[in-house]
Enzyme design. Structure first.
Site, PDB file in Angstrom:
ATOM      1  CG  ASN A 101      35.381  36.821  44.336  1.00  0.00           C
ATOM      2  OD1 ASN A 101      35.112  35.650  44.094  1.00  0.00           O
ATOM      3  ND2 ASN A 101      35.843  37.657  43.410  1.00  0.00           N
ATOM      4  CE  LYS A 119      39.647  37.376  43.228  1.00  0.00           C
ATOM      5  NZ  LYS A 119      40.528  38.293  42.549  1.00  0.00           N
ATOM      6  CG  HIS A 162      35.186  39.967  39.755  1.00  0.00           C
ATOM      7  ND1 HIS A 162      36.432  39.938  39.172  1.00  0.00           N
ATOM      8  CD2 HIS A 162      35.389  40.166  41.080  1.00  0.00           C
ATOM      9  CE1 HIS A 162      37.352  40.092  40.114  1.00  0.00           C
ATOM     10  NE2 HIS A 162      36.747  40.234  41.286  1.00  0.00           N
ATOM     11  CD  GLU A 219      39.713  38.109  39.084  1.00  0.00           C
ATOM     12  OE1 GLU A 219      39.024  37.160  39.493  1.00  0.00           O
ATOM     13  OE2 GLU A 219      40.540  38.710  39.804  1.00  0.00           O
ATOM     14  CD  GLU A 236      36.049  43.971  43.353  1.00  0.00           C
ATOM     15  OE1 GLU A 236      36.382  43.554  44.457  1.00  0.00           O
ATOM     16  OE2 GLU A 236      35.949  43.251  42.350  1.00  0.00           O
ATOM     17  N   GLY A 296      44.170  42.088  43.681  1.00  0.00           N
ATOM     18  CA  GLY A 296      45.223  41.077  43.807  1.00  0.00           C
ATOM     19  C   GLY A 296      46.634  41.618  43.680  1.00  0.00           C
ATOM     20  CB  SER A 321      44.841  45.173  47.562  1.00  0.00           C
ATOM     21  OG  SER A 321      45.340  44.544  46.395  1.00  0.00           O
TER      22      SER A 321
END
Ligand code: PEP
Length: 251
Positions: free
Chosen positions: A11, A13, A98, A100, A168, A174, A213
């Site tokens: 991904n 992003k 996701h 985010e 996730e 991250g 991660s």
């Protein structure tokens, strides 16, 4: 346990420009080499790069996907991209839900489900993301949260071909932090159970990716956890060398 071919998905992003095609070319070269990893490989760049990277990936086993889609096929939705448009540009997959997107755009489970349905309508495989926040984890609510997200975000009639789940944990994305293999095993077992209960035989075959991660140094350990059928990778998917280090866990 059904034998499930793993998927390692990147991904990107909001990263990458036309020059990033060199990473796809480099990865394609590695995939054509002697080590033949027993997994499918996917890169989800920003929508602006789907057609370019599809071209760079030609002749390789690298699939290209989107990172989000609108639920509708077309219409007055400024700035949005439909699943049909992603497909037309060369995508075979699309990530939906996701964390985010859930956090930055207030996407609810119902909205994520509508996007997954749109992906199916367009002939794309939907990668449906679920995951608990750190506060939810600390309060012992992880499994309850994940079961709720699965129930609300997955369309009826989802199959192993049309749908992939990505677990996730939000606090692991991250941050360089990961759950222990034991913790991952517990969550993935609960996801598998929920998928089997709802989708029967299809649920035994649906891929459940771990994301958060993942890097070359921890991929082998995480990818051998039961019911982990691959990875969804953010930062470490941007460079062919790092991404290959993760894909190699399946070599
Ligand atoms: C992600 O955003 O899907 C992700 C897993 O990011 P990272 O690998 O950078 O934690």
């Amino acid at each position: 346990m059904a034998r499930v071919k793993a998927l390692v998905a990147g991904n990107w992003k909001m990263n990458g420009a036309k020059a990033s095609k060199k990473e796809v070319t480099a990865l394609a070269k590695k995939l054509a080499g002697k080590a033949k990893p027993a997994c499918d490989v996917l890169i989800c760049p920003p929508a602006t790069l789907i057609a370019t990277l599809k071209e760079s990936a030609k002749g390789s086993k690298i699939a290209i996907g989107g990172q989000d889609c609108h639920a509708k096929e077309s219409g007055a939705h400024t700035g949005d991209v439909s699943a049909e448009m992603l497909k037309d540009a060369g995508a075979a997959f699309v990530i939906v839900g996701h964390s985010e997107r859930r956090a930055d755009h207030g996407e609810t489970d119902a909205a994520v489900r509508a996007k997954a349905e749109a992906a199916h309508r367009a002939g794309l495989t939907a990668i449906v993301c679920v995951g608990e926040t750190e506060a939810e984890r600390d309060s012992g609510a992880t499994l309850k949260v994940i079961r709720g997200q699965l129930k609300g975000s997955l369309p009826d009639g989802a199959t192993a071909k049309t749908t992939v789940i990505a677990y996730e944990p939000v606090w692991a994305i991250g941050t360089g932090r990961t759950p222990t293999p034991d913790d991952v095993a517990k969550v993935h077992a609960a996801i598998r159970k929920a998928l089997e209960a709802r989708f029967g035989a299809e649920g035994t075959k649906m891929r459940i990716l771990y994301g958060g991660s993942v890097k070359p140094s921890n991929a082998a350990e995480l990818m051998t956890v039961p019911n982990v059928n691959g990875a969804l990778v953010g930062g470490a998917s941007l460079k062919a060398e790092d991404f290959w280090g993760i894909i190699s866990a399946y070599a």
